[in-house]
Scaffold this motif. Structure first.
Motif, PDB file in Angstrom:
ATOM      1  N   PHE A  32      12.517   3.267  10.875  1.00  0.00           N
ATOM      2  CA  PHE A  32      11.072   3.136  10.911  1.00  0.00           C
ATOM      3  C   PHE A  32      10.472   2.576   9.650  1.00  0.00           C
ATOM      4  O   PHE A  32       9.265   2.431   9.534  1.00  0.00           O
ATOM      5  CB  PHE A  32      10.433   4.492  11.224  1.00  0.00           C
ATOM      6  CG  PHE A  32      10.844   5.008  12.548  1.00  0.00           C
ATOM      7  CD1 PHE A  32      10.363   4.420  13.700  1.00  0.00           C
ATOM      8  CD2 PHE A  32      11.739   6.045  12.665  1.00  0.00           C
ATOM      9  CE1 PHE A  32      10.737   4.878  14.945  1.00  0.00           C
ATOM     10  CE2 PHE A  32      12.126   6.507  13.898  1.00  0.00           C
ATOM     11  CZ  PHE A  32      11.628   5.920  15.037  1.00  0.00           C
ATOM     12  N   GLY A  33      11.286   2.266   8.651  1.00  0.00           N
ATOM     13  CA  GLY A  33      10.784   1.571   7.482  1.00  0.00           C
ATOM     14  C   GLY A  33       9.768   2.361   6.700  1.00  0.00           C
ATOM     15  O   GLY A  33       8.705   1.855   6.370  1.00  0.00           O
ATOM     16  N   CYS A  34      10.043   3.634   6.422  1.00  0.00           N
ATOM     17  CA  CYS A  34       9.078   4.453   5.703  1.00  0.00           C
ATOM     18  C   CYS A  34       8.754   3.850   4.344  1.00  0.00           C
ATOM     19  O   CYS A  34       9.608   3.306   3.674  1.00  0.00           O
ATOM     20  CB  CYS A  34       9.629   5.863   5.512  1.00  0.00           C
ATOM     21  SG  CYS A  34       9.704   6.797   7.034  1.00  0.00           S
ATOM     22  N   SER A  35       7.507   3.998   3.937  1.00  0.00           N
ATOM     23  CA  SER A  35       7.071   3.433   2.679  1.00  0.00           C
ATOM     24  C   SER A  35       5.876   4.205   2.174  1.00  0.00           C
ATOM     25  O   SER A  35       5.346   5.068   2.864  1.00  0.00           O
ATOM     26  CB  SER A  35       6.690   1.964   2.875  1.00  0.00           C
ATOM     27  OG  SER A  35       5.685   1.861   3.853  1.00  0.00           O
ATOM     28  N   LYS A  36       5.434   3.897   0.965  1.00  0.00           N
ATOM     29  CA  LYS A  36       4.309   4.641   0.433  1.00  0.00           C
ATOM     30  C   LYS A  36       3.051   4.368   1.244  1.00  0.00           C
ATOM     31  O   LYS A  36       2.819   3.278   1.734  1.00  0.00           O
ATOM     32  CB  LYS A  36       4.103   4.330  -1.044  1.00  0.00           C
ATOM     33  CG  LYS A  36       3.890   2.872  -1.417  1.00  0.00           C
ATOM     34  CD  LYS A  36       3.792   2.761  -2.918  1.00  0.00           C
ATOM     35  CE  LYS A  36       3.598   1.315  -3.358  1.00  0.00           C
ATOM     36  NZ  LYS A  36       3.503   1.186  -4.812  1.00  0.00           N
ATOM     37  N   LYS A  37       2.208   5.414   1.336  1.00  0.00           N
ATOM     38  CA  LYS A  37       1.093   5.412   2.273  1.00  0.00           C
ATOM     39  C   LYS A  37       0.130   4.259   2.040  1.00  0.00           C
ATOM     40  O   LYS A  37      -0.332   3.615   2.983  1.00  0.00           O
ATOM     41  CB  LYS A  37       0.359   6.753   2.172  1.00  0.00           C
ATOM     42  CG  LYS A  37      -0.919   6.829   2.972  1.00  0.00           C
ATOM     43  CD  LYS A  37      -0.654   6.731   4.451  1.00  0.00           C
ATOM     44  CE  LYS A  37      -1.959   6.744   5.227  1.00  0.00           C
ATOM     45  NZ  LYS A  37      -1.744   6.620   6.653  1.00  0.00           N
ATOM     46  N   GLY A  40       5.886   6.288  -5.187  1.00  0.00           N
ATOM     47  CA  GLY A  40       5.334   6.729  -3.912  1.00  0.00           C
ATOM     48  C   GLY A  40       6.240   6.501  -2.727  1.00  0.00           C
ATOM     49  O   GLY A  40       5.790   6.611  -1.576  1.00  0.00           O
ATOM     50  N   TYR A  41       7.525   6.215  -2.969  1.00  0.00           N
ATOM     51  CA  TYR A  41       8.457   6.007  -1.869  1.00  0.00           C
ATOM     52  C   TYR A  41       9.221   7.298  -1.571  1.00  0.00           C
ATOM     53  O   TYR A  41       9.531   8.065  -2.491  1.00  0.00           O
ATOM     54  CB  TYR A  41       9.439   4.880  -2.211  1.00  0.00           C
ATOM     55  CG  TYR A  41       8.763   3.546  -2.407  1.00  0.00           C
ATOM     56  CD1 TYR A  41       8.045   2.956  -1.380  1.00  0.00           C
ATOM     57  CD2 TYR A  41       8.837   2.870  -3.630  1.00  0.00           C
ATOM     58  CE1 TYR A  41       7.424   1.731  -1.556  1.00  0.00           C
ATOM     59  CE2 TYR A  41       8.209   1.644  -3.812  1.00  0.00           C
ATOM     60  CZ  TYR A  41       7.508   1.084  -2.769  1.00  0.00           C
ATOM     61  OH  TYR A  41       6.878  -0.123  -2.943  1.00  0.00           O
ATOM     62  N   ILE A  53      12.780  -1.208  -6.116  1.00  0.00           N
ATOM     63  CA  ILE A  53      11.386  -1.322  -6.564  1.00  0.00           C
ATOM     64  C   ILE A  53      10.456  -1.749  -5.438  1.00  0.00           C
ATOM     65  O   ILE A  53       9.235  -1.596  -5.538  1.00  0.00           O
ATOM     66  CB  ILE A  53      11.258  -2.303  -7.759  1.00  0.00           C
ATOM     67  CG1 ILE A  53      11.771  -3.696  -7.362  1.00  0.00           C
ATOM     68  CG2 ILE A  53      11.990  -1.775  -8.972  1.00  0.00           C
ATOM     69  CD1 ILE A  53      11.540  -4.741  -8.440  1.00  0.00           C
ATOM     70  N   ASN A  54      11.023  -2.294  -4.362  1.00  0.00           N
ATOM     71  CA  ASN A  54      10.207  -2.710  -3.222  1.00  0.00           C
ATOM     72  C   ASN A  54      10.120  -1.630  -2.140  1.00  0.00           C
ATOM     73  O   ASN A  54       9.511  -1.853  -1.095  1.00  0.00           O
ATOM     74  CB  ASN A  54      10.777  -3.992  -2.611  1.00  0.00           C
ATOM     75  CG  ASN A  54      10.719  -5.161  -3.577  1.00  0.00           C
ATOM     76  OD1 ASN A  54       9.687  -5.402  -4.201  1.00  0.00           O
ATOM     77  ND2 ASN A  54      11.819  -5.879  -3.707  1.00  0.00           N
ATOM     78  N   ASN A  93      15.386 -10.791   2.110  1.00  0.00           N
ATOM     79  CA  ASN A  93      14.386 -10.371   3.086  1.00  0.00           C
ATOM     80  C   ASN A  93      14.274  -8.852   3.197  1.00  0.00           C
ATOM     81  O   ASN A  93      13.462  -8.344   3.968  1.00  0.00           O
ATOM     82  CB  ASN A  93      14.713 -10.938   4.467  1.00  0.00           C
ATOM     83  CG  ASN A  93      14.463 -12.430   4.556  1.00  0.00           C
ATOM     84  OD1 ASN A  93      13.474 -12.925   4.036  1.00  0.00           O
ATOM     85  ND2 ASN A  93      15.374 -13.155   5.189  1.00  0.00           N
ATOM     86  N   GLY A  94      15.116  -8.147   2.435  1.00  0.00           N
ATOM     87  CA  GLY A  94      15.111  -6.693   2.496  1.00  0.00           C
ATOM     88  C   GLY A  94      15.926  -6.132   3.639  1.00  0.00           C
ATOM     89  O   GLY A  94      15.832  -4.930   3.943  1.00  0.00           O
TER      90      GLY A  94
END
Length: 283
Positions: free
Chosen positions: A15-20, A174-175, A198-199, A225-226
């Motif tokens: 689901f590609g969680c990331s900072k809000k 925030g990750y 860092i991304n 591309n990650g």
């Protein structure tokens, strides 16, 4: 060794969680570039003939549709080889906040309904889960930190008794770095621990059981591309015991449309699966 909850491996990756503050819409969550209108993903078993990897049998298929704001409005899991089909439909209010998810079974009958409540910033604070007869089954409640990152999720049965709880921790960027699971009595069900670049891309994942013993450890190498190109699994002695590699083909927007999975074992590279995506854009 006590296990309370089955953990879905690589939930963060799927689901590609990331900072809000950067999670703008569902397209960002799915790591899709451009104004995507719909996507159909198909997974195939493979066979190698004359040194070429070919599709053999369809394993699974799902499709998603997005509104112009980039939020998911429908997701269908198609029935292949015994897979049960579910059709999820989402509704949003005039401010773009998600307020309802309705699911239908393979016959098209109403199966479940989820009602969402949001705060003024758009964070979901409560979800009410009903069956097809509109009877409340359970209730979920969320807590967030000052940056809008989810820190706690609790699930209660129809009588208000807590039966599930999870907590989340984040790094300085925030990750997400840690998710812990508990039953209603506070007994641990294990945890996930991850490291990010860092991304915000996950580069290491570890799963621990309820006693704190490490069950799994994976590390990931990514392309520009990650996307994961090499996945390494480690045994309890921290020696690599499995290597999975991925080859990609991309469209003009930078989204992959074909992904071939290989397993490297005893210096022999064997194809395991082909995934294809058909992507339609608004522009």
């Amino acid at each position: 060794m006590k296990k309370i909850f089955p953990l879905l491996l690589f939930g963060f990756l799927i689901f590609g969680c990331s900072k809000k503050e950067e999670r703008k819409n569902d397209l960002y969550t799915y790591k899709l570039r451009g104004k995507v209108k719909s996507i159909v993903r198909s997974s195939f078993e493979v066979i190698e003939k004359v040194g070429k990897v070919q599709k053999e049998k369809l394993k699974n298929k799902y499709s998603c549709e997005f509104n112009p704001n980039g939020n998911e409005i429908q997701r269908i899991n198609h029935p292949f080889q015994g897979y049960v089909s579910f059709d999820f439909k989402y509704k949003y209010d005039e401010n773009g906040k998600k307020i309802e998810r309705v699911s239908y079974n393979s016959k098209g009958d109403l199966s479940r309904k989820m009602i969402y409540k949001n705060d003024i910033t758009g964070n979901v604070t409560e979800e009410l889960h009903y069956n097809s007869e509109d009877t409340l089954l359970w209730k979920g409640k969320y807590k967030y930190d000052s940056n809008g990152n989810e820190t706690e999720y609790c699930r209660y049965n129809s009588k208000g008794y807590l039966f599930y709880r999870s907590t989340q921790k984040y790094d300085n960027n925030g990750y997400p770095t840690e998710t812990s699971y508990y039953n209603g009595n506070g007994v641990s069900g294990g945890k996930w621990v991850s490291k990010n670049d860092i991304n915000g891309n996950e580069i290491e994942f570890m799963q621990y059981d309820s006693d704190g013993g490490r069950e799994t450890r994976y590390t990931f190498e990514l392309n520009s591309n990650g996307d994961i190109i090499n996945q390494f699994r480690f045994d309890f002695n921290d020696s690599i015991d499995q290597v999975i590699t991925y080859n990609y083909e991309y469209d003009a927007k930078g989204n992959w449309v074909k992904k071939v999975e290989f397993e490297l074992k005893n210096d022999v590279k064997k194809a395991k699966e082909i995934n294809e995506r058909q992507i339609e854009y608004y522009d």
